[in-house]
Enzyme design. Structure first.
Site, PDB file in Angstrom:
ATOM      1  N   GLY A 169       0.841  -1.202   0.000  1.00 14.01           N
ATOM      2  CA  GLY A 169       0.000   0.000   0.000  1.00 14.01           C
ATOM      3  C   GLY A 169       0.873   1.248   0.000  1.00 14.01           C
ATOM      4  N   SER A 176       2.595   4.841   1.025  1.00 10.57           N
ATOM      5  CA  SER A 176       3.185   5.377   2.253  1.00 10.57           C
ATOM      6  C   SER A 176       2.064   6.036   3.063  1.00 10.57           C
ATOM      7  CB  SER A 176       4.252   6.409   1.890  1.00 10.57           C
ATOM      8  OG  SER A 176       4.772   6.997   3.052  1.00 10.57           O
ATOM      9  N   SER A 209      -0.435   4.420   4.430  1.00 13.31           N
ATOM     10  CA  SER A 209      -1.705   3.685   4.365  1.00 13.31           C
ATOM     11  C   SER A 209      -1.949   2.853   5.628  1.00 13.31           C
ATOM     12  CB  SER A 209      -1.752   2.786   3.120  1.00 13.31           C
ATOM     13  OG  SER A 209      -0.683   1.858   3.131  1.00 13.31           O
ATOM     14  N   LYS A 240       0.591   0.312   6.772  1.00  9.44           N
ATOM     15  CA  LYS A 240       1.258  -1.001   6.665  1.00  9.44           C
ATOM     16  C   LYS A 240       1.968  -1.390   7.964  1.00  9.44           C
ATOM     17  CE  LYS A 240       3.859   0.302   3.199  1.00  9.44           C
ATOM     18  NZ  LYS A 240       3.403   1.709   3.141  1.00  9.44           N
ATOM     19  N   SER A 287       6.036  -1.807  -1.973  1.00 16.56           N
ATOM     20  CA  SER A 287       6.069  -2.774  -3.100  1.00 16.56           C
ATOM     21  C   SER A 287       5.122  -2.311  -4.212  1.00 16.56           C
ATOM     22  CB  SER A 287       5.751  -4.189  -2.630  1.00 16.56           C
ATOM     23  OG  SER A 287       4.715  -4.252  -1.691  1.00 16.56           O
TER      24      SER A 287
HETATM   25  N1  LIG Z   1      10.632   8.147  -3.056  1.00 18.85           N
HETATM   26  C1  LIG Z   1      10.024   7.469  -2.068  1.00 18.85           C
HETATM   27  N2  LIG Z   1       8.884   6.776  -2.332  1.00 18.85           N
HETATM   28  C2  LIG Z   1       8.284   6.085  -1.348  1.00 18.85           C
HETATM   29  N3  LIG Z   1       8.733   6.003  -0.057  1.00 18.85           N
HETATM   30  C3  LIG Z   1       9.875   6.669   0.249  1.00 18.85           C
HETATM   31  C4  LIG Z   1      10.556   7.421  -0.744  1.00 18.85           C
HETATM   32  N4  LIG Z   1      11.643   7.993  -0.159  1.00 18.85           N
HETATM   33  C5  LIG Z   1      11.654   7.613   1.113  1.00 18.85           C
HETATM   34  N5  LIG Z   1      10.590   6.804   1.373  1.00 18.85           N
HETATM   35  C6  LIG Z   1      10.396   6.142   2.683  1.00 18.85           C
HETATM   36  O1  LIG Z   1      10.701   4.775   2.436  1.00 18.85           O
HETATM   37  C7  LIG Z   1       9.659   3.927   2.905  1.00 18.85           C
HETATM   38  C8  LIG Z   1       9.275   2.881   1.848  1.00 18.85           C
HETATM   39  O2  LIG Z   1      10.242   1.887   1.754  1.00 18.85           O
HETATM   40  P1  LIG Z   1       9.894   0.522   1.014  1.00 18.85           P
HETATM   41  O3  LIG Z   1      11.117  -0.302   1.094  1.00 18.85           O
HETATM   42  O4  LIG Z   1       8.645  -0.033   1.595  1.00 18.85           O
HETATM   43  O5  LIG Z   1       9.625   1.012  -0.475  1.00 18.85           O
HETATM   44  S1  LIG Z   1       9.524   0.134  -1.807  1.00 18.85           S
HETATM   45  O6  LIG Z   1       8.699  -1.043  -1.488  1.00 18.85           O
HETATM   46  O7  LIG Z   1      10.880  -0.245  -2.214  1.00 18.85           O
HETATM   47  O8  LIG Z   1       8.908   1.011  -2.807  1.00 18.85           O
HETATM   48  C9  LIG Z   1       8.464   4.798   3.166  1.00 18.85           C
HETATM   49  O9  LIG Z   1       7.923   4.294   4.378  1.00 18.85           O
HETATM   50  P2  LIG Z   1       6.352   4.042   4.597  1.00 18.85           P
HETATM   51  O10 LIG Z   1       5.788   5.427   4.784  1.00 18.85           O
HETATM   52  O11 LIG Z   1       6.321   3.238   5.856  1.00 18.85           O
HETATM   53  O12 LIG Z   1       5.763   3.321   3.446  1.00 18.85           O
HETATM   54  C10 LIG Z   1       9.029   6.205   3.289  1.00 18.85           C
HETATM   55  O13 LIG Z   1       9.222   6.505   4.656  1.00 18.85           O
HETATM   56  N1  LIG Z   2      -6.270   2.031  10.968  1.00 19.16           N
HETATM   57  C1  LIG Z   2      -5.797   3.221  11.304  1.00 19.16           C
HETATM   58  N2  LIG Z   2      -6.592   4.145  11.880  1.00 19.16           N
HETATM   59  C2  LIG Z   2      -6.096   5.358  12.212  1.00 19.16           C
HETATM   60  N3  LIG Z   2      -4.819   5.751  12.024  1.00 19.16           N
HETATM   61  C3  LIG Z   2      -3.999   4.875  11.457  1.00 19.16           C
HETATM   62  C4  LIG Z   2      -4.435   3.575  11.068  1.00 19.16           C
HETATM   63  N4  LIG Z   2      -3.393   2.924  10.523  1.00 19.16           N
HETATM   64  C5  LIG Z   2      -2.352   3.779  10.564  1.00 19.16           C
HETATM   65  N5  LIG Z   2      -2.711   4.942  11.137  1.00 19.16           N
HETATM   66  C6  LIG Z   2      -1.837   6.110  11.329  1.00 19.16           C
HETATM   67  O1  LIG Z   2      -1.433   6.546  10.028  1.00 19.16           O
HETATM   68  C7  LIG Z   2      -0.066   6.883  10.037  1.00 19.16           C
HETATM   69  C8  LIG Z   2       0.663   6.021   8.992  1.00 19.16           C
HETATM   70  O2  LIG Z   2       0.650   4.676   9.431  1.00 19.16           O
HETATM   71  P1  LIG Z   2       1.866   3.711   9.123  1.00 19.16           P
HETATM   72  O3  LIG Z   2       1.538   2.392   9.742  1.00 19.16           O
HETATM   73  O4  LIG Z   2       3.164   4.337   9.516  1.00 19.16           O
HETATM   74  O5  LIG Z   2       1.782   3.615   7.523  1.00 19.16           O
HETATM   75  P2  LIG Z   2       2.810   3.030   6.468  1.00 19.16           P
HETATM   76  O6  LIG Z   2       3.657   2.007   7.191  1.00 19.16           O
HETATM   77  O7  LIG Z   2       1.963   2.427   5.410  1.00 19.16           O
HETATM   78  O8  LIG Z   2       3.593   4.216   5.989  1.00 19.16           O
HETATM   79  C9  LIG Z   2       0.448   6.685  11.451  1.00 19.16           C
HETATM   80  O9  LIG Z   2       0.429   7.930  12.103  1.00 19.16           O
HETATM   81  C10 LIG Z   2      -0.564   5.746  12.069  1.00 19.16           C
HETATM   82  O10 LIG Z   2      -0.699   5.929  13.447  1.00 19.16           O
END
Ligand SMILES: Nc1ncnc2c1ncn2[C@@H]1O[C@H](COP(=O)(O)OS(=O)(=O)O)[C@@H](OP(=O)(O)O)[C@H]1O
Ligand SMILES: Nc1ncnc2c1ncn2[C@@H]1O[C@H](COP(=O)(O)OP(=O)(O)O)[C@@H](O)[C@H]1O
Length: 207
Positions: free
Chosen positions: A37, A39, A41, A43, A111
């Site tokens: 999902g 960033s 979302s 996860k 992903s």
């Molecule tokens: N350009 C760009 N696009 C998306 N995300 C970015 C980028 N740069 C840094 N980040 C940070 O890296 C986290 C995602 O890493 P992943 O290894 O899950 O990414 S991927 O699956 O290889 O696309 C992602 O964490 P999540 O917010 O937890 O998803 C971000 O914190």
């Molecule tokens: N089901 C949910 N309800 C309310 N807030 C959520 C929920 N899931 C995540 N959050 C909040 O949304 C933000 C992003 O969640 P996070 O788990 O870090 O997402 P990701 O790993 O996909 O980047 C965090 O501040 C988290 O506390």
């Protein structure tokens, strides 16, 4: 003897204790729960909640979180399409090892590319559970806990998923988690949806 990738003259060694033995020991079945999902979302939140729920039920799981793995195993990778593909490939292989160890391996990574997720599925097709956290971009961007969307909108991060890099939603997945009437399920409810699936499919007991 065989050649695999760039390795030549390599051999496969079987050990006397196998996956089935380990699963009996743990009273569960090894599998990969792959959470994909945008960033923000949820996860990592789902991964942690699921891990906690399974732990409280005496089930052994391990979380492979994209952000965390980029601090070690994948610290030489960036966010170009090639690097993301290698990132997902490595995590898929590691997840397969954890599943072979008998664990419920929870992989939480953006992903974004379908072909990369499908390649991971092909590593363990019978025991790959793809969970799509289908949250709208507006919600994820509104959360923006790390301020990354803001930076991406300002052009300070290039190639940010959902802004100027694609996210390809799954066309087939085992579990989809989405808002109902505009309300997001709680972390506990999201984990509950996955646990129910694992229970129904018999993953929470030995074969
Ligand atoms: N350009 C760009 N696009 C998306 N995300 C970015 C980028 N740069 C840094 N980040 C940070 O890296 C986290 C995602 O890493 P992943 O290894 O899950 O990414 S991927 O699956 O290889 O696309 C992602 O964490 P999540 O917010 O937890 O998803 C971000 O914190
Ligand atoms: N089901 C949910 N309800 C309310 N807030 C959520 C929920 N899931 C995540 N959050 C909040 O949304 C933000 C992003 O969640 P996070 O788990 O870090 O997402 P990701 O790993 O996909 O980047 C965090 O501040 C988290 O506390």
């Amino acid at each position: 003897m065989s050649t695999v990738g760039n390795s030549t003259n390599i051999f496969w060694h079987e050990c006397p204790v196998g996956k089935v033995d380990r699963q009996k020991l743990l009273n569960q079945q090894g599998c990969i729960v792959w959470i994909t999902g945008l960033s923000g979302s949820g996860k990592s939140t789902l991964a942690c909640s699921l891990g906690r729920t399974l732990h409280s039920r005496g089930k052994l799981s391990y979380v492979l979180d994209g952000d965390n793995l980029r601090h070690g195993l994948n610290k030489n990778l960036g966010f170009s399409p090639e690097d993301r593909t290698e990132n997902i490939r490595r995590v898929g292989e590691v997840a397969k090892l954890f599943a072979d160890a008998g664990l419920i391996c929870i992989a939480s990574l953006i992903s974004p590319y379908r072909k990369d997720r499908d390649a991971c599925r092909a590593l363990l097709p019978e025991n790959f559970i793809e969970v799509f956290l289908n949250m709208p971009l507006e919600l994820c961007e509104g959360r923006d806990p790390k301020g990354l969307y803001k930076l991406a909108r300002a052009g300070k991060i290039k190639g940010f998923t959902g802004i100027d890099d694609p996210y390809e939603a799954p066309s087939k997945c085992e579990i989809e988690i989405s808002q109902k009437d505009g309300i997001c399920p709680t972390p506990g409810e999201m984990a509950g949806q996955v646990v129910s699936y694992l229970e129904d499919k018999g993953y929470l007991e030995a074969q």
